[in-house]
Design an enzyme around this catalytic site. Structure first.
Site, PDB file in Angstrom:
ATOM      1  CB  SER A  91      -2.833   0.953  -3.121  1.00 19.12           C
ATOM      2  OG  SER A  91      -2.238   1.881  -3.924  1.00 19.12           O
ATOM      3  CG  HIS A 200      -0.774   5.707  -1.741  1.00 17.76           C
ATOM      4  ND1 HIS A 200      -2.091   6.109  -1.915  1.00 17.76           N
ATOM      5  CD2 HIS A 200      -0.681   4.732  -2.144  1.00 17.76           C
ATOM      6  CE1 HIS A 200      -2.486   5.291  -2.608  1.00 17.76           C
ATOM      7  NE2 HIS A 200      -1.642   4.264  -2.737  1.00 17.76           N
TER       8      HIS A 200
END
Length: 315
Positions: A91, A200
């Site tokens: 991430s 996300h």
């Protein structure tokens, strides 16, 4: 031996992190000072004194973890770490990987990460979005469960962290319904996470489109080694493709299991070094492939062990 360096993302921060490493390696605090001057706030002081609630604010967490990853990378480099065979980051960690690979400067990376944090924090009204974790369900089962619940209210599988360990993201009410249904279906562990942003998920699409404008203003170079990206679990064939995936990063899933498998199967990696606070990726690595060692680096002792594993004797 081929090794990769990977960088953790949000959630690995803790009050007092990297203090022992900083006591022996001045470059840690130098890196934080560089970031603090740019941002106008003392990141090192915040990291050392907290409180934890402040560190978990995504507007603080993102520049903090990005700076931490780069600081540990600089320690490794000063200690004579050979050139890695590949890079990756979980991430937010993908941005530290960009800097470590030479694809982006630290200062421009910090600008990008701070903008990312601001956009993500503002993407959904406070108290509307979040994340949850489902442990003990297969990836496809989680995807199907989310699809059965998601509609006007969003619940999406977004972080495929390890076999049987998936994070979901979206509106809080839809996530709670997903968690409750998962428990009814026998999921071993289903819980809401202390995350205030639906990372996300498709709710981040507008933030991602805005962030792409910032990406277009920065200077990027080809990475020094393959950089396996979250959205595809593959290294882009060229810089243009890499930047395209980076622009979609905020609202695309993190395929971490596949990323680790790609490092192993495609790039021949036999050892992974986790550069940053905590041991989150080390823990995930054990779930993904116990025969593929992941070595954390966040203290003098773990630094020495990681360097020894790749044939470097720590000074």
């Amino acid at each position: 031996m081929t090794f990769a360096v990977v960088f953790p993302g949000q959630g690995a921060q803790s009050v007092g992190m990297l203090a022992e490493l900083a006591a022996e390696h001045a470059v840690v605090q130098q890196t934080f000072a560089e970031a603090s001057e740019s941002l106008g706030r003392d990141l090192w002081e915040m990291a050392q004194t907290g409180p934890a609630e402040v560190l978990s604010d995504t507007r603080i967490t993102q520049p903090l973890m990005f700076t931490s990853g780069v600081a540990v990378w600089r320690v490794l480099s000063e200690c004579g770490l050979p050139a890695p065979g590949a890079f990756a980051g979980h991430s937010l960690g993908e941005f530290a990987a960009m800097v470590a690979s030479g694809a982006l400067s630290f200062s421009e990376g910090l600008t990008l990460v701070q903008r990312r944090a601001e956009l993500m924090a503002a993407a959904v009204p406070e108290g509307e979005g979040g994340m949850a974790a489902l442990i003990g369900m297969g990836d496809e089962a989680v995807v199907e469960l989310c699809a059965s619940i998601s509609g006007e209210r969003i619940s999406e599988a977004v972080n495929f962290n390890a076999p049987g360990q998936v994070a979901i993201s979206g509106h809080l009410d839809a996530l709670q319904k997903t968690v409750d249904t998962a428990r009814e279906q026998g999921c071993r562990k289903a819980l809401m996470l202390a995350v205030s942003v639906p990372n996300h998920s498709s709710l981040m699409k507008d933030a991602g489109l805005e962030l792409a404008r910032t990406i277009d203003t920065l200077r990027f170079s080809e990475p020094s080694a393959p950089l396996v990206q979250n959205a595809t679990a593959a290294a882009a064939p060229d810089l243009e493709t890499l930047l395209g995936h980076l622009k979609a990063h905020v609202y695309n899933p993190v395929y971490w299991t596949r990323t680790v498998e790609t490092l192993r199967d495609v790039h021949g990696v036999s050892t992974i070094i986790e550069a940053g606070p905590g041991k989150v990726l080390t823990g995930l690595g054990k779930r993904i492939d116990r025969s593929l060692p992941t070595l954390p680096v966040d203290s003098p002792a773990t630094l020495a062990a990681a360097l020894e594993a790749v044939g470097v004797t720590a000074a």
